[in-house]
Design an enzyme around this catalytic site. Structure first.
Site, PDB file in Angstrom:
ATOM      1  N   MET A   4       0.851  -1.196   0.000  1.00 51.95           N
ATOM      2  CA  MET A   4       0.000   0.000   0.000  1.00 51.95           C
ATOM      3  C   MET A   4       0.891   1.253   0.000  1.00 51.95           C
ATOM      4  SD  MET A   4      -3.452  -0.928   2.018  1.00 51.95           S
ATOM      5  CE  MET A   4      -2.899  -0.605   3.678  1.00 51.95           C
ATOM      6  N   GLY A  49      11.163  -2.923   5.604  1.00 47.87           N
ATOM      7  CA  GLY A  49      10.466  -4.217   5.576  1.00 47.87           C
ATOM      8  C   GLY A  49       9.998  -4.544   4.163  1.00 47.87           C
ATOM      9  N   HIS A  50       9.393  -3.552   3.479  1.00 52.02           N
ATOM     10  CA  HIS A  50       8.965  -3.784   2.088  1.00 52.02           C
ATOM     11  C   HIS A  50      10.183  -4.065   1.199  1.00 52.02           C
ATOM     12  CE1 HIS A  50       5.596  -0.984   3.430  1.00 52.02           C
ATOM     13  NE2 HIS A  50       4.930  -2.020   2.978  1.00 52.02           N
ATOM     14  N   GLN A  54     -10.362  -2.560   2.281  1.00 55.86           N
ATOM     15  CA  GLN A  54      -9.896  -3.244   3.495  1.00 55.86           C
ATOM     16  C   GLN A  54      -9.886  -2.325   4.719  1.00 55.86           C
ATOM     17  OE1 GLN A  54      -5.955  -4.143   1.600  1.00 55.86           O
ATOM     18  NE2 GLN A  54      -5.137  -3.755   3.640  1.00 55.86           N
ATOM     19  N   MET A  85       8.791  -2.719  11.818  1.00 60.50           N
ATOM     20  CA  MET A  85       8.593  -1.626  10.854  1.00 60.50           C
ATOM     21  C   MET A  85       7.170  -1.660  10.316  1.00 60.50           C
ATOM     22  SD  MET A  85      12.019  -0.821   8.924  1.00 60.50           S
ATOM     23  CE  MET A  85      13.549  -0.658   9.838  1.00 60.50           C
ATOM     24  N   SER A  95       4.261   1.206   8.088  1.00 51.76           N
ATOM     25  CA  SER A  95       3.992   2.550   7.559  1.00 51.76           C
ATOM     26  C   SER A  95       3.259   3.386   8.605  1.00 51.76           C
ATOM     27  CB  SER A  95       3.143   2.453   6.291  1.00 51.76           C
ATOM     28  OG  SER A  95       3.764   1.583   5.379  1.00 51.76           O
TER      29      SER A  95
HETATM   30  O1  PAF Z   1      -0.196  -5.647   3.679  1.00 50.82           O
HETATM   31  C1  PAF Z   1      -0.596  -4.761   2.911  1.00 50.82           C
HETATM   32  O2  PAF Z   1       0.052  -3.753   2.675  1.00 50.82           O
HETATM   33  C2  PAF Z   1      -1.978  -4.928   2.274  1.00 50.82           C
HETATM   34  O3  PAF Z   1      -2.869  -5.551   3.131  1.00 50.82           O
HETATM   35  C3  PAF Z   1      -1.927  -5.626   0.915  1.00 50.82           C
HETATM   36  C4  PAF Z   1      -1.446  -7.066   1.046  1.00 50.82           C
HETATM   37  C5  PAF Z   1      -1.010  -4.876  -0.033  1.00 50.82           C
HETATM   38  C6  PAF Z   1      -3.326  -5.673   0.296  1.00 50.82           C
HETATM   39  O4  PAF Z   1      -3.830  -4.400   0.095  1.00 50.82           O
END
Ligand code: PAF
Length: 276
Positions: free
Chosen positions: A27, A33-34, A58, A180, A182
């Site tokens: 997102m 972490g990403h 979500q 970590m 966001s």
């Molecule tokens: O973990 C996230 O950032 C979100 O839940 C994902 C998996 C990108 C789905 O929107």
């Protein structure tokens, strides 16, 4: 690195690509972490793809969809060294007028985060399913920090015979142990100072189990007393569950997922460890 905003654009690109694709859905507002997930995707595949999409379905009506941190230029600069394709769709591209199809995993979505955030996982599984269909990866990478999300997506992929492997990667932490996220950016300096208590309490639980403690109630009591010493912290839940079914347990029998959600002001932090 190619940045693509449309589903048609990704399909067109994929027609001309050869090799395996490792995919990291995000997102945005990326952190180390990403980037660890993206590096692993790049190392294990010919092509690495990342999506950046703050998925409205979500978020609950009272959650932070509108204020969720966004900074695409910063994200792109962080991705550049490791990423071949970045997919950044608009809301209308993913959910055009009349959109009304949902993917739901039952039961393991009713507990923990699912119990506190009704409808959250229905939004996650729907968007992840759509992203998988669009990107068609060979492997998809998720962080252990969102342990329940990883378990739900693994189950969805297994139950629906999706032709890909779901890879779950370790939680990346700040030097003081804070996982970590966001959302850490929402913490005031004072809250940030107290936030490592989540990981400290998990470490305490691990030490107690390693010393032979088996009674969940006693371990939870110790963890609770540690966390409430941080006056800005409010515990939402501390769970001890079977790592696969996510069913609560009362006596330690590994593998156990110890997970928690703790609020600092309006900011919810989650963390977990698995006792193998
Ligand atoms: O973990 C996230 O950032 C979100 O839940 C994902 C998996 C990108 C789905 O929107």
């Amino acid at each position: 690195m190619q940045v693509i905003n449309t589903i048609a654009g990704i399909k067109e690109l994929k027609r001309n690509l050869k090799g395996t694709v490792g995919f990291v859905p995000t997102m945005g507002y990326l952190h180390a972490g990403h980037i660890a997930l993206v590096k692993q995707a790049k190392a294990e595949n010919d092509i690495s793809a990342v999506s950046i999409f703050v998925n409205p379905t979500q978020f609950g009506p009272k959650e932070d969809f509108k204020t969720y941190p966004r900074d695409i230029n910063r994200d792109l600069a962080m991705l550049e060294p490791y990423t071949d394709i970045v997919f950044i769709p608009a809301d209308k591209e993913m959910y055009p007028a009349g959109y009304n199809t949902w993917v739901e995993v039952n039961e393991i979505t009713d507990v923990l985060e699912g119990a506190v955030r009704p409808g959250h996982f229905k939004g996650v599984t729907t968007v992840v399913n759509k992203l998988f269909n669009i990107v068609q990866p060979d492997k998809a990478y998720f962080g252990q920090k969102d342990a329940q999300q990883a378990a739900v997506i693994k189950k969805m992929a297994r139950d629906l015979n999706m032709p890909l492997e779901v890879v779950v990667c370790p939680t990346i932490r700040e030097p003081d142990g804070l996982a970590m996220s966001s959302r850490n950016t929402y913490l005031t300096p004072e809250m940030r100072k107290g936030a490592p208590v989540l990981y400290q309490s998990l470490q305490k639980a691990k030490a107690m189990i390693e010393a032979g403690e088996k009674t969940v109630a006693d371990i939870r009591r110790e963890m609770t007393s540690m966390i409430i010493k941080e006056t800005l912290a409010t515990i939402e839940y501390i769970s001890f569950a079977d790592n696969e079914t996510l069913k609560e347990i009362h006596t330690i029998k590994p593998p156990v997922l110890i997970s928690m959600a703790v609020k600092f002001g309006k900011t919810r932090l989650i963390d977990n460890i698995v006792i193998k």
